[in-house]
Write a protein that holds these residues in place. Structure first.
Motif, PDB file in Angstrom:
ATOM      1  N   ALA A 243      54.300  39.775  47.695  1.00 27.25           N
ATOM      2  CA  ALA A 243      54.284  40.723  48.809  1.00 27.25           C
ATOM      3  C   ALA A 243      52.988  40.620  49.603  1.00 27.25           C
ATOM      4  CB  ALA A 243      54.482  42.142  48.286  1.00 27.25           C
ATOM      5  N   ARG A 244      51.868  40.503  48.910  1.00 26.70           N
ATOM      6  CA  ARG A 244      50.579  40.375  49.609  1.00 26.70           C
ATOM      7  C   ARG A 244      50.542  39.121  50.469  1.00 26.70           C
ATOM      8  NH1 ARG A 244      48.590  42.390  44.643  1.00 26.70           N
ATOM      9  NH2 ARG A 244      48.262  40.265  43.876  1.00 26.70           N
ATOM     10  N   THR A 247      52.941  39.400  53.490  1.00 25.18           N
ATOM     11  CA  THR A 247      52.376  40.304  54.497  1.00 25.18           C
ATOM     12  C   THR A 247      51.260  39.623  55.282  1.00 25.18           C
ATOM     13  OG1 THR A 247      52.904  42.233  53.129  1.00 25.18           O
ATOM     14  CG2 THR A 247      51.221  42.525  54.841  1.00 25.18           C
ATOM     15  N   LYS A 250      52.973  37.012  57.566  1.00 23.66           N
ATOM     16  CA  LYS A 250      53.866  37.536  58.601  1.00 23.66           C
ATOM     17  C   LYS A 250      53.119  38.312  59.674  1.00 23.66           C
ATOM     18  CE  LYS A 250      57.853  38.061  60.475  1.00 23.66           C
ATOM     19  NZ  LYS A 250      58.412  36.893  61.194  1.00 23.66           N
ATOM     20  N   THR A 251      51.975  38.883  59.324  1.00 26.24           N
ATOM     21  CA  THR A 251      51.236  39.683  60.296  1.00 26.24           C
ATOM     22  C   THR A 251      50.130  38.892  60.987  1.00 26.24           C
ATOM     23  OG1 THR A 251      49.714  40.475  58.570  1.00 26.24           O
ATOM     24  CG2 THR A 251      51.682  41.807  59.016  1.00 26.24           C
ATOM     25  N   LEU A 278      56.827  45.125  48.813  1.00 26.86           N
ATOM     26  CA  LEU A 278      56.608  44.859  50.236  1.00 26.86           C
ATOM     27  C   LEU A 278      56.233  46.140  50.975  1.00 26.86           C
ATOM     28  CD1 LEU A 278      59.624  42.433  50.681  1.00 26.86           C
ATOM     29  CD2 LEU A 278      57.236  41.802  51.097  1.00 26.86           C
ATOM     30  N   SER A 281      52.736  46.969  50.427  1.00 20.22           N
ATOM     31  CA  SER A 281      51.876  46.040  51.151  1.00 20.22           C
ATOM     32  C   SER A 281      51.856  46.296  52.657  1.00 20.22           C
ATOM     33  CB  SER A 281      52.337  44.606  50.870  1.00 20.22           C
ATOM     34  OG  SER A 281      51.408  43.665  51.314  1.00 20.22           O
ATOM     35  N   GLY A 282      52.629  47.280  53.114  1.00 20.93           N
ATOM     36  CA  GLY A 282      52.581  47.636  54.531  1.00 20.93           C
ATOM     37  C   GLY A 282      53.878  47.501  55.285  1.00 20.93           C
ATOM     38  N   GLY A 283      54.928  47.027  54.634  1.00 20.28           N
ATOM     39  CA  GLY A 283      56.212  46.885  55.305  1.00 20.28           C
ATOM     40  C   GLY A 283      56.994  48.185  55.319  1.00 20.28           C
ATOM     41  N   SER A 331      52.675  47.565  59.001  1.00 20.48           N
ATOM     42  CA  SER A 331      52.189  46.204  59.238  1.00 20.48           C
ATOM     43  C   SER A 331      53.309  45.298  59.738  1.00 20.48           C
ATOM     44  CB  SER A 331      51.600  45.622  57.951  1.00 20.48           C
ATOM     45  OG  SER A 331      50.480  46.360  57.532  1.00 20.48           O
ATOM     46  N   PHE A 332      54.512  45.535  59.231  1.00 16.08           N
ATOM     47  CA  PHE A 332      55.673  44.759  59.665  1.00 16.08           C
ATOM     48  C   PHE A 332      56.927  45.556  59.355  1.00 16.08           C
ATOM     49  CE2 PHE A 332      54.867  43.609  55.295  1.00 16.08           C
ATOM     50  CZ  PHE A 332      56.112  43.483  54.703  1.00 16.08           C
ATOM     51  N   PRO A 353      56.356  40.418  63.948  1.00 15.43           N
ATOM     52  CA  PRO A 353      56.273  40.886  62.552  1.00 15.43           C
ATOM     53  C   PRO A 353      57.517  41.660  62.121  1.00 15.43           C
ATOM     54  CG  PRO A 353      54.854  42.209  63.961  1.00 15.43           C
ATOM     55  CD  PRO A 353      55.382  41.111  64.813  1.00 15.43           C
TER      56      PRO A 353
END
Length: 481
Positions: A243-244, A247, A250-251, A278, A281-283, A331-332, A353
């Motif tokens: 996931a890290r 992320t 993708k970002t 995910l 991790s910001g999704g 983040s996405f 993203p």
């Protein structure tokens, strides 16, 4: 009777031909001088041109201008990309021989000698208006060639400024300025096509229309294919690590890279846990209604909206009218998808993203889903996998129609070469015949060389009939025939 429109078109073509011919003539004169440089001199020129982009103040100036004029990506990531891609390329080229004898094979009686291809025409995209022209220029100069850049209209301002910096460094080392030139502003289709016709080699990164035009120009051409990267997460993956990395990839630069993940194919056994990782991790996973709203904003008349491409996720949310509070700091975005094809645009390349998420019952289903995504778009480019299962990795390499399989890495960083893998640093990914390309590796300095081979006699090595056919004839009962 010739119409006024036809007359105008003929004049435009004639003017373009003359303008390009002038550039090519100057490039040939510069290249004729440069061809006599030794390896140390060539490497100094290469280093000088690389410094034109890597020098921190110039790098920031170019990155700010690129974002301002193209509206794509973000400044800090472009600074990082410009630096890392250029420094990685210099690392690759540091010990590479590109002048004179580059290899001797006495057992074969062969000597290989590097020769320039001449004048290179380089078509470069707006997504990386400094990093890509710098990469192509450095590779071309490594081979003692001259190069003429054809930037996209959006990217020409950054490319022009980069050229100014390159000329300053060429002056510093006493090399001809005309080794590196650019088409006159405003860059047009007419001058770009004329460039393809008049140079010795065309290298193209960007739209597939430009790639096809280069191939049909009659000039030797090296083009690259479209991306649409699918990545599998199997039941053995380290989910938080995956996931890290996803992320980060993708970002980065708001997903301007053709090598960033576009779809995740997650095995059912770890689906919920992978989505949770995910999200940590910001999704943010969109609802069905939000997905529909985003789709309407992202595609206009079947094409990606210029208002959405390479924007940060919160900006995309605002432009799409997505008001849920979690989306304003995401983040996405993730959208669940089941189908593939033109009618399902999230199954294609998104240059933003946004990740399409597919759920697969097992690895066999994930494999087929990945193949289906690539058959739709991005065939030949690359795929990835997060796993500890060597058999799954090997199967992708043996059977998936891609030129690169990226294992347990952030795809956008790894695919174009990274400091912790062995792929050449490049911003141009050959996709082989699957992607209708003539190369299947990362475009690198060897694609900018002619190789002359000196051949001497060696002790004869001529097989007998029995050496070649004996076992076959014995096996099939034909030994006495």
């Amino acid at each position: 009777m010739v119409s006024s429109t036809q007359v105008s078109q003929l004049k435009d073509t004639s003017d373009a031909r003359a303008a390009v011919a002038s550039l090519v003539a100057r490039a040939r004169m510069a290249q004729a001088e440069y061809e006599h440089y030794g390896q140390r001199q060539v490497d100094e020129v290469v280093t000088a041109v690389a410094w034109a982009l890597v020098q921190p103040e110039r790098n920031r100036q170019l990155s700010e201008l690129a974002v301002e004029t193209t509206g794509l990506g973000n400044v800090e990531d472009k600074i990082t990309k410009n630096r890392r891609k250029t420094m990685g390329l210099l690392r690759d080229l540091e010990q590479a021989k590109s002048v004179g004898v580059i290899r001797e094979l006495p057992e074969l009686g062969l000597v290989e000698i590097a020769r320039p291809v001449g004048v290179v025409g380089a078509v470069v995209p707006s997504t990386n208006p400094a990093a890509t022209p710098a990469n192509k220029t450095i590779n071309a100069l490594k081979g003692r060639n001259a190069i003429i850049l054809a930037p996209s209209p959006k990217g020409q301002a950054a490319c022009t400024l980069l050229l100014e910096f390159m000329h300053a460094e060429l002056d510093r080392v006493g090399a001809p300025r005309d080794l590196v030139q650019q088409l006159p502003i405003p860059v047009s289709k007419a001058t770009t096509y004329e460039l393809m016709n008049q140079v010795d080699l065309v290298v193209v990164t960007g739209s597939q229309n430009n790639v096809r035009s280069a191939y049909s120009s009659g000039t030797p051409a090296v083009g690259v294919g479209a991306g649409n990267v699918p990545v599998i997460i199997d039941e053995s993956a380290e989910l938080d690590d995956a996931a890290r990395k996803i992320t980060a990839s993708k970002t980065f630069d708001n997903a301007t890279s053709c090598s960033s993940e576009n779809s995740l194919v997650i095995l059912d056994a770890v689906y919920e846990s992978a989505i949770a990782a995910l999200e940590r991790s910001g999704g943010v996973m969109l609802t069905a209604a939000e997905k529909q709203q985003l789709e309407a904003a992202m595609w206009e008349d079947g094409s990606l909206s210029r208002h959405i491409i390479a924007r940060a996720a919160p900006d995309i949310a605002r432009r799409a009218g997505l008001t849920r509070s979690e989306l304003q700091s995401a983040s996405f975005f993730m959208v669940e998808e089941q189908h593939v094809g033109k009618e399902y645009p999230f199954s294609g390349e998104k240059l933003s993203p946004v990740l399409a998420i597919y759920r697969a019952r097992d690895f066999e289903a994930a494999f087929e889903q990945t193949r289906c995504l690539l058959d739709h778009q991005g065939k030949g480019h690359s795929c990835g996998i997060h796993t500890r299962n060597e058999a799954n990795i090997r199967r992708l390499g043996l059977e998936m129609p891609v030129c690169r399989v990226i294992v347990n890495q952030a795809h956008a960083f790894a695919n174009g070469g990274n400091f912790d893998n062995g792929l050449p640093f490049s911003l141009s990914m050959g996709c082989g015949t699957w992607g209708q390309n003539s190369i299947s590796d990362n475009m690198n300095y060897r694609h900018y060389l002619n190789i002359t081979r000196i051949a001497r006699t060696i002790p004869p090595s001529e097989p007998t009939m029995d050496d070649l056919f004996g076992a076959y004839l014995q096996k099939h009962g034909l030994a006495d025939s």
